[in-house]
Design a protein around this motif. Structure first.
Motif, PDB file in Angstrom:
ATOM      1  N   SER A  77       0.807  -1.237   0.000  1.00 36.70           N
ATOM      2  CA  SER A  77       0.000   0.000   0.000  1.00 36.70           C
ATOM      3  C   SER A  77       0.831   1.273   0.000  1.00 36.70           C
ATOM      4  CB  SER A  77      -0.961   0.007   1.209  1.00 36.70           C
ATOM      5  OG  SER A  77      -1.790  -1.131   1.206  1.00 36.70           O
ATOM      6  N   CYS A  78       2.047   1.212  -0.524  1.00 32.49           N
ATOM      7  CA  CYS A  78       2.885   2.405  -0.659  1.00 32.49           C
ATOM      8  C   CYS A  78       2.657   3.028  -2.034  1.00 32.49           C
ATOM      9  CB  CYS A  78       4.363   2.047  -0.478  1.00 32.49           C
ATOM     10  SG  CYS A  78       4.762   1.382   1.153  1.00 32.49           S
ATOM     11  N   ARG A  79       2.379   4.330  -2.075  1.00 32.17           N
ATOM     12  CA  ARG A  79       2.098   4.998  -3.346  1.00 32.17           C
ATOM     13  C   ARG A  79       3.362   5.116  -4.182  1.00 32.17           C
ATOM     14  NH1 ARG A  79       0.668  10.210  -3.348  1.00 32.17           N
ATOM     15  NH2 ARG A  79       1.287  10.563  -1.186  1.00 32.17           N
ATOM     16  N   ILE A  80       3.226   4.841  -5.473  1.00 34.82           N
ATOM     17  CA  ILE A  80       4.321   5.040  -6.410  1.00 34.82           C
ATOM     18  C   ILE A  80       4.229   6.466  -6.934  1.00 34.82           C
ATOM     19  CG2 ILE A  80       5.477   4.195  -8.478  1.00 34.82           C
ATOM     20  CD1 ILE A  80       5.294   2.139  -6.210  1.00 34.82           C
ATOM     21  N   LEU A  81       5.159   7.308  -6.550  1.00 37.81           N
ATOM     22  CA  LEU A  81       5.108   8.721  -6.910  1.00 37.81           C
ATOM     23  C   LEU A  81       5.716   8.987  -8.286  1.00 37.81           C
ATOM     24  CD1 LEU A  81       6.182  10.262  -3.488  1.00 37.81           C
ATOM     25  CD2 LEU A  81       3.863   9.809  -4.324  1.00 37.81           C
ATOM     26  N   GLU A  82       6.724   8.219  -8.617  1.00 37.03           N
ATOM     27  CA  GLU A  82       7.414   8.428  -9.895  1.00 37.03           C
ATOM     28  C   GLU A  82       8.114   7.133 -10.266  1.00 37.03           C
ATOM     29  OE1 GLU A  82      11.173  11.079 -11.589  1.00 37.03           O
ATOM     30  OE2 GLU A  82       9.968  11.852  -9.922  1.00 37.03           O
ATOM     31  N   LYS A  83       8.118   6.828 -11.552  1.00 35.77           N
ATOM     32  CA  LYS A  83       8.774   5.588 -11.943  1.00 35.77           C
ATOM     33  C   LYS A  83       9.212   5.657 -13.401  1.00 35.77           C
ATOM     34  CE  LYS A  83       4.521   3.153 -13.292  1.00 35.77           C
ATOM     35  NZ  LYS A  83       3.699   1.932 -13.112  1.00 35.77           N
ATOM     36  N   SER A  84      10.234   4.891 -13.681  1.00 35.52           N
ATOM     37  CA  SER A  84      10.669   4.600 -15.043  1.00 35.52           C
ATOM     38  C   SER A  84      11.118   3.144 -15.022  1.00 35.52           C
ATOM     39  CB  SER A  84      11.809   5.524 -15.472  1.00 35.52           C
ATOM     40  OG  SER A  84      13.012   5.185 -14.787  1.00 35.52           O
ATOM     41  N   GLN A  85      11.704   2.672 -16.082  1.00 37.45           N
ATOM     42  CA  GLN A  85      12.221   1.304 -16.095  1.00 37.45           C
ATOM     43  C   GLN A  85      13.475   1.167 -15.244  1.00 37.45           C
ATOM     44  OE1 GLN A  85      12.772   0.331 -20.246  1.00 37.45           O
ATOM     45  NE2 GLN A  85      10.639  -0.266 -20.487  1.00 37.45           N
ATOM     46  N   ASP A  86      14.039   2.309 -14.818  1.00 38.73           N
ATOM     47  CA  ASP A  86      15.331   2.270 -14.135  1.00 38.73           C
ATOM     48  C   ASP A  86      15.323   2.913 -12.752  1.00 38.73           C
ATOM     49  OD1 ASP A  86      16.671   1.189 -16.548  1.00 38.73           O
ATOM     50  OD2 ASP A  86      16.139   3.143 -17.361  1.00 38.73           O
ATOM     51  N   HIS A  87      14.179   3.475 -12.328  1.00 44.21           N
ATOM     52  CA  HIS A  87      14.121   4.033 -10.973  1.00 44.21           C
ATOM     53  C   HIS A  87      12.676   4.020 -10.491  1.00 44.21           C
ATOM     54  CE1 HIS A  87      12.381   7.711 -12.571  1.00 44.21           C
ATOM     55  NE2 HIS A  87      12.268   8.177 -11.332  1.00 44.21           N
ATOM     56  N   LEU A  88      12.530   4.226  -9.178  1.00 44.83           N
ATOM     57  CA  LEU A  88      11.216   4.163  -8.553  1.00 44.83           C
ATOM     58  C   LEU A  88      11.240   5.074  -7.328  1.00 44.83           C
ATOM     59  CD1 LEU A  88       8.665   2.300  -9.106  1.00 44.83           C
ATOM     60  CD2 LEU A  88       9.467   0.935  -7.187  1.00 44.83           C
ATOM     61  N   THR A  89      10.252   5.972  -7.226  1.00 43.70           N
ATOM     62  CA  THR A  89      10.106   6.806  -6.036  1.00 43.70           C
ATOM     63  C   THR A  89       8.804   6.429  -5.354  1.00 43.70           C
ATOM     64  OG1 THR A  89      11.329   8.649  -7.024  1.00 43.70           O
ATOM     65  CG2 THR A  89       9.930   9.145  -5.135  1.00 43.70           C
ATOM     66  N   THR A 128      13.669   7.009  -3.087  1.00 44.30           N
ATOM     67  CA  THR A 128      13.901   6.793  -4.513  1.00 44.30           C
ATOM     68  C   THR A 128      14.935   5.684  -4.660  1.00 44.30           C
ATOM     69  OG1 THR A 128      13.387   9.057  -5.167  1.00 44.30           O
ATOM     70  CG2 THR A 128      14.755   7.784  -6.672  1.00 44.30           C
ATOM     71  N   PHE A 129      14.577   4.646  -5.403  1.00 38.54           N
ATOM     72  CA  PHE A 129      15.482   3.534  -5.659  1.00 38.54           C
ATOM     73  C   PHE A 129      15.941   3.596  -7.113  1.00 38.54           C
ATOM     74  CE2 PHE A 129      12.614   2.005  -2.307  1.00 38.54           C
ATOM     75  CZ  PHE A 129      13.545   1.710  -1.321  1.00 38.54           C
ATOM     76  N   VAL A 130      17.231   3.483  -7.311  1.00 37.13           N
ATOM     77  CA  VAL A 130      17.800   3.486  -8.653  1.00 37.13           C
ATOM     78  C   VAL A 130      18.303   2.076  -8.938  1.00 37.13           C
ATOM     79  CG1 VAL A 130      19.507   4.503 -10.199  1.00 37.13           C
ATOM     80  CG2 VAL A 130      18.466   5.899  -8.387  1.00 37.13           C
ATOM     81  N   THR A 131      17.691   1.435  -9.931  1.00 35.98           N
ATOM     82  CA  THR A 131      18.064   0.061 -10.237  1.00 35.98           C
ATOM     83  C   THR A 131      19.075  -0.037 -11.370  1.00 35.98           C
ATOM     84  OG1 THR A 131      16.075  -0.092 -11.621  1.00 35.98           O
ATOM     85  CG2 THR A 131      15.919  -0.926  -9.383  1.00 35.98           C
ATOM     86  N   ASN A 132      19.177   1.003 -12.191  1.00 32.71           N
ATOM     87  CA  ASN A 132      20.134   0.981 -13.309  1.00 32.71           C
ATOM     88  C   ASN A 132      20.684   2.386 -13.524  1.00 32.71           C
ATOM     89  OD1 ASN A 132      21.673   0.401 -15.519  1.00 32.71           O
ATOM     90  ND2 ASN A 132      20.004  -0.363 -16.792  1.00 32.71           N
ATOM     91  N   PRO A 133      21.690   2.807 -12.732  1.00 33.51           N
ATOM     92  CA  PRO A 133      22.205   4.184 -12.806  1.00 33.51           C
ATOM     93  C   PRO A 133      22.864   4.529 -14.136  1.00 33.51           C
ATOM     94  CG  PRO A 133      23.605   2.822 -11.416  1.00 33.51           C
ATOM     95  CD  PRO A 133      22.392   2.000 -11.722  1.00 33.51           C
ATOM     96  N   THR A 134      23.266   3.531 -14.930  1.00 31.40           N
ATOM     97  CA  THR A 134      23.940   3.802 -16.205  1.00 31.40           C
ATOM     98  C   THR A 134      22.993   4.426 -17.230  1.00 31.40           C
ATOM     99  OG1 THR A 134      23.473   1.568 -17.054  1.00 31.40           O
ATOM    100  CG2 THR A 134      25.516   1.878 -15.815  1.00 31.40           C
ATOM    101  N   LYS A 135      21.685   4.363 -16.968  1.00 33.51           N
ATOM    102  CA  LYS A 135      20.700   4.894 -17.917  1.00 33.51           C
ATOM    103  C   LYS A 135      20.503   6.403 -17.776  1.00 33.51           C
ATOM    104  CE  LYS A 135      19.546   1.008 -19.896  1.00 33.51           C
ATOM    105  NZ  LYS A 135      19.770   0.763 -21.330  1.00 33.51           N
ATOM    106  N   PHE A 136      21.132   7.012 -16.764  1.00 32.11           N
ATOM    107  CA  PHE A 136      20.944   8.438 -16.531  1.00 32.11           C
ATOM    108  C   PHE A 136      22.208   9.203 -16.912  1.00 32.11           C
ATOM    109  CE2 PHE A 136      18.222   6.091 -13.614  1.00 32.11           C
ATOM    110  CZ  PHE A 136      16.986   6.681 -13.860  1.00 32.11           C
ATOM    111  N   GLY A 137      22.012  10.335 -17.603  1.00 34.75           N
ATOM    112  CA  GLY A 137      23.151  11.129 -18.050  1.00 34.75           C
ATOM    113  C   GLY A 137      23.934  11.719 -16.896  1.00 34.75           C
TER     114      GLY A 137
END
Length: 264
Positions: free
Chosen positions: A18-30, A64-73
């Protein structure tokens, strides 16, 4: 693929808690933690004691969890989460404490008047750990159709897209399984054993080579010593234990899923 498996796991974990997902992509999650989840994973006992004793408005943490930091400039602010990270092990532990088994039913489409038939599946999430002086971990999500024995990989990702409920919807009929969950679990364990057998195990030989190297260095320091002290044997045993190779297959969680959607 490893990053995708982690991302899918933590996404599902926080949704189910029951935790709200505030922001997400394929490589991070807030995520916005609930009060209960903040207490479980943030290690803030003094804060919560202050809130509860003083009547202060609670302010659960956002993470905020970053699962694939190489995807960010540029460096992505957040917590890097990966296999072997303390945070991921913490989430695994919370899952175990909450109960590792679920039974869910797919919700039929809205305004569907015809009787719906659901097919039983057993879904299991596994973790494989290869250990020596280094550790490698992998997640696998396997599902078995309990009517015909078909097995699919990526089961959790498939059911994550479906609307599931803990009770059967009206006008819905679910088939009794032909293959018992216990028998299916045995067959899935065979599948995981084959995954391990077919994997690349050069890491074992590499660990053995590092062990031989360290033992040679140890022997060098005691060259010419007639009465070898007890410390030599203790150091030798420590080296041997350090490089001992082990393979462990663990069940993280699983459950029975009655599905209308065909996953094959």
């Amino acid at each position: 693929m490893r990053e995708q498996a982690i991302h899918q796991y933590i996404h599902q974990f926080f949704l189910e808690n029951s935790c709200r997902i505030l922001e997400k992509s394929q490589d991070h999650l807030t995520v916005q933690l609930t009060i209960d989840m903040d207490k479980r994973i943030m290690n803030r006992p003094f804060y919560w004691s202050y809130v509860e004793s003083g009547g202060v408005e609670a302010n659960p943490a956002q993470l905020t969890f970053v699962t694939n930091p190489t995807k960010f400039g540029a460096p992505m602010p957040g917590e890097r989460i990966h296999f072997g990270s303390p945070r991921l092990h913490q989430l695994f532990q919370v899952t175990k404490e909450q109960g590792a088994f679920v039974q869910l039913y797919e919700k039929p489409e809205f305004n569907q008047n015809a009787q719906v038939t659901l097919t039983p599946w057993l879904g299991v999430n596994y973790k494989i750990t290869y250990s020596s002086d280094r550790t490698k971990e992998m997640l696998y999500s396997i599902g078995m159709n309990l009517m015909n024995g078909a097995v699919i990989d990526g089961f959790q990702e498939s059911v994550r897209k479906l609307e599931l409920e803990p009770s059967v919807a009206p006008n819905t009929f679910y088939l009794p399984y032909i293959i018992s969950p216990i028998r299916a679990l045995e067959r899935l364990e065979d599948v995981m054993d084959n995954v391990v057998k077919q994997d690349d195990h050069t890491w074992m030989e590499e660990a053995k080579q590092r062990e031989v190297r360290d033992l040679r260095v140890l022997d060098y320091f005691y060259t010419g010593v007639e009465d070898v002290p007890e410390s030599y044997h203790m150091e030798k045993k420590a080296i041997e234990e350090q490089y001992e190779t082990t393979i462990r297959i663990e069940i993280i969680n699983g459950g029975l899923f009655y599905l209308q959607t065909s996953l094959l």
